[in-house]
Design an enzyme around this catalytic site. Structure first.
Site, mmCIF file in Angstrom:
data_model
loop_
_atom_site.group_PDB
_atom_site.id
_atom_site.type_symbol
_atom_site.label_atom_id
_atom_site.label_comp_id
_atom_site.label_asym_id
_atom_site.label_seq_id
_atom_site.Cartn_x
_atom_site.Cartn_y
_atom_site.Cartn_z
ATOM 1 N N PRO A 9 0.670 -1.409 -0.288
ATOM 2 C CA PRO A 9 -0.310 -0.185 -0.159
ATOM 3 C C PRO A 9 0.988 1.094 -0.153
ATOM 4 O O PRO A 9 2.284 1.492 0.169
ATOM 5 C CB PRO A 9 -1.241 -0.182 1.275
ATOM 6 C CG PRO A 9 -1.152 -1.360 2.317
ATOM 7 C CD PRO A 9 0.397 -1.962 0.537
ATOM 8 N N ASN A 10 0.569 2.129 -0.763
ATOM 9 C CA ASN A 10 1.168 3.835 -1.414
ATOM 10 C C ASN A 10 2.132 3.357 -1.684
ATOM 11 O O ASN A 10 3.043 5.151 -1.959
ATOM 12 C CB ASN A 10 0.838 4.696 0.645
ATOM 13 C CG ASN A 10 -0.358 3.985 1.367
ATOM 14 O OD1 ASN A 10 -1.588 4.643 0.380
ATOM 15 N ND2 ASN A 10 -0.379 3.820 2.528
ATOM 16 N N ARG A 17 4.929 10.828 -3.000
ATOM 17 C CA ARG A 17 5.050 11.215 -0.844
ATOM 18 C C ARG A 17 5.978 10.643 -0.235
ATOM 19 O O ARG A 17 7.035 10.555 -0.455
ATOM 20 C CB ARG A 17 4.018 8.725 -1.059
ATOM 21 C CG ARG A 17 3.849 8.579 0.529
ATOM 22 C CD ARG A 17 3.987 7.420 0.103
ATOM 23 N NE ARG A 17 3.608 6.387 1.045
ATOM 24 C CZ ARG A 17 3.559 5.506 2.373
ATOM 25 N NH1 ARG A 17 4.627 4.317 1.903
ATOM 26 N NH2 ARG A 17 4.026 5.432 3.726
ATOM 27 N N TYR A 22 11.260 9.173 1.743
ATOM 28 C CA TYR A 22 11.281 7.825 0.188
ATOM 29 C C TYR A 22 11.976 8.138 -1.167
ATOM 30 O O TYR A 22 11.983 7.595 -1.463
ATOM 31 C CB TYR A 22 9.827 7.390 -0.128
ATOM 32 C CG TYR A 22 9.370 6.732 1.639
ATOM 33 C CD1 TYR A 22 9.430 6.516 2.518
ATOM 34 C CD2 TYR A 22 7.890 7.036 1.944
ATOM 35 C CE1 TYR A 22 8.544 5.039 3.871
ATOM 36 C CE2 TYR A 22 7.171 7.546 2.897
ATOM 37 C CZ TYR A 22 7.665 6.471 3.650
ATOM 38 O OH TYR A 22 7.048 5.496 4.690
ATOM 39 N N ASN A 73 7.965 -5.141 -0.639
ATOM 40 C CA ASN A 73 8.064 -4.158 0.348
ATOM 41 C C ASN A 73 6.342 -3.939 1.108
ATOM 42 O O ASN A 73 6.250 -3.291 0.186
ATOM 43 C CB ASN A 73 8.453 -2.814 -0.111
ATOM 44 C CG ASN A 73 8.500 -1.922 1.096
ATOM 45 O OD1 ASN A 73 7.400 -1.740 2.195
ATOM 46 N ND2 ASN A 73 9.040 -0.371 0.647
ATOM 47 N N ALA A 76 2.636 -0.138 5.279
ATOM 48 C CA ALA A 76 2.561 -0.456 6.336
ATOM 49 C C ALA A 76 1.694 -1.571 7.167
ATOM 50 O O ALA A 76 2.072 -2.073 8.161
ATOM 51 C CB ALA A 76 1.196 0.214 6.577
ATOM 52 N N GLU A 97 12.032 -9.190 2.711
ATOM 53 C CA GLU A 97 10.956 -7.979 3.497
ATOM 54 C C GLU A 97 12.672 -6.790 3.122
ATOM 55 O O GLU A 97 13.683 -6.747 3.071
ATOM 56 C CB GLU A 97 11.022 -7.858 4.408
ATOM 57 C CG GLU A 97 10.482 -6.295 4.411
ATOM 58 C CD GLU A 97 9.423 -6.825 5.996
ATOM 59 O OE1 GLU A 97 8.248 -8.028 6.428
ATOM 60 O OE2 GLU A 97 9.734 -6.087 6.987
ATOM 61 N N HIS A 99 12.697 -2.087 2.724
ATOM 62 C CA HIS A 99 12.439 -0.828 3.110
ATOM 63 C C HIS A 99 12.816 0.258 2.904
ATOM 64 O O HIS A 99 14.385 0.280 2.190
ATOM 65 C CB HIS A 99 11.699 -1.089 4.641
ATOM 66 C CG HIS A 99 10.922 -1.847 5.263
ATOM 67 N ND1 HIS A 99 9.574 -1.939 5.475
ATOM 68 C CD2 HIS A 99 11.379 -3.021 5.595
ATOM 69 C CE1 HIS A 99 8.666 -2.721 5.312
ATOM 70 N NE2 HIS A 99 10.025 -3.208 6.175
ATOM 71 N N ARG A 106 13.110 5.234 12.600
ATOM 72 C CA ARG A 106 12.069 6.875 11.874
ATOM 73 C C ARG A 106 10.931 7.086 13.123
ATOM 74 O O ARG A 106 11.322 6.824 14.105
ATOM 75 C CB ARG A 106 10.562 5.604 11.633
ATOM 76 C CG ARG A 106 11.203 5.080 9.973
ATOM 77 C CD ARG A 106 10.805 6.327 8.904
ATOM 78 N NE ARG A 106 10.114 6.868 8.764
ATOM 79 C CZ ARG A 106 8.861 6.405 7.501
ATOM 80 N NH1 ARG A 106 9.081 5.631 7.182
ATOM 81 N NH2 ARG A 106 7.823 7.506 7.459
HETATM 82 C C1 DQA Z 1 8.034 1.509 4.345
HETATM 83 C C2 DQA Z 1 8.092 1.876 5.596
HETATM 84 C C3 DQA Z 1 6.881 1.933 6.397
HETATM 85 O O1 DQA Z 1 6.538 1.655 7.518
HETATM 86 C C4 DQA Z 1 5.556 2.639 5.388
HETATM 87 O O2 DQA Z 1 4.365 2.606 5.887
HETATM 88 C C5 DQA Z 1 5.870 2.329 4.097
HETATM 89 C C6 DQA Z 1 7.285 2.279 3.342
HETATM 90 C C7 DQA Z 1 9.523 1.377 3.444
HETATM 91 O O3 DQA Z 1 9.675 0.917 2.481
HETATM 92 O O4 DQA Z 1 10.019 2.270 4.331
HETATM 93 O O5 DQA Z 1 4.590 2.271 3.583
HETATM 94 O O6 DQA Z 1 7.689 0.207 4.034
#
Ligand code: DQA
Length: 145
Positions: A9-10, A17, A22, A73, A76, A97, A99, A106
């Protein structure tokens, strides 16, 4: 070697964003960087992004046994999804995984714990798009370690 990159998501909104966290690259630009790297290394790479937990879970089951490594990735969902944790546990294909940000430095406490990471063979966090490349690099070398 076949690798599937899944973004949750996102992550479709990268570039717009929170670029201070990011980075300024869009997901398409990041995927192009990954494609470039994979073509040099003879890796067949495919990409999937969804904002829906269920679609990501369906994709994991479809990819199982068809793909050598999955790099995910979960966005959230990392911090919330027991369903995704269970799906990663259920499949045979190893999952890494990744990120973009360093979830451990963070501001929000809730980002410091990844539920899904516990189902993965490893986690790479904090190197922007290079987190995906480092995960691929591991996949390439894992057999000879
Ligand atoms: C993320 C870190 C997560 O906490 C966040 O919700 C994201 C991006 C990252 O790639 O740093 O959507 O996964």
């Amino acid at each position: 070697m076949k690798i599937l990159i899944i973004n949750g998501p996102n992550l479709n909104y990268l570039g717009k964003r929170e670029p201070e966290i990011y980075g300024a690259r869009t997901l398409e630009e990041i995927n192009n960087k990954i494609k470039e790297y994979c073509s040099k290394k003879n890796i067949e790479v495919s990409f999937f992004q969804s904002n829906c937990e269920g679609k990501i879970i369906d994709k994991l089951y479809l990819a199982d046994n068809e793909i050598d490594y999955i790099i995910i990735n979960p966005g959230a969902l990392s911090h919330t999804s027991i369903a995704l944790y269970d799906a990663i546990k259920s499949i045979k294909t190893p999952v890494i995984e990744a990120h973009l940000s360093n979830i451990y430095n963070r501001a929000e406490e809730f980002r410091k714990k990844s539920i899904t990471a516990a189902a993965c063979i490893g986690v790479i966090s904090g190197f922007n798009y290079y987190s995906y490349i480092l995960a691929i690099e591991y996949a390439l070398n894992a057999q000879s370690l």
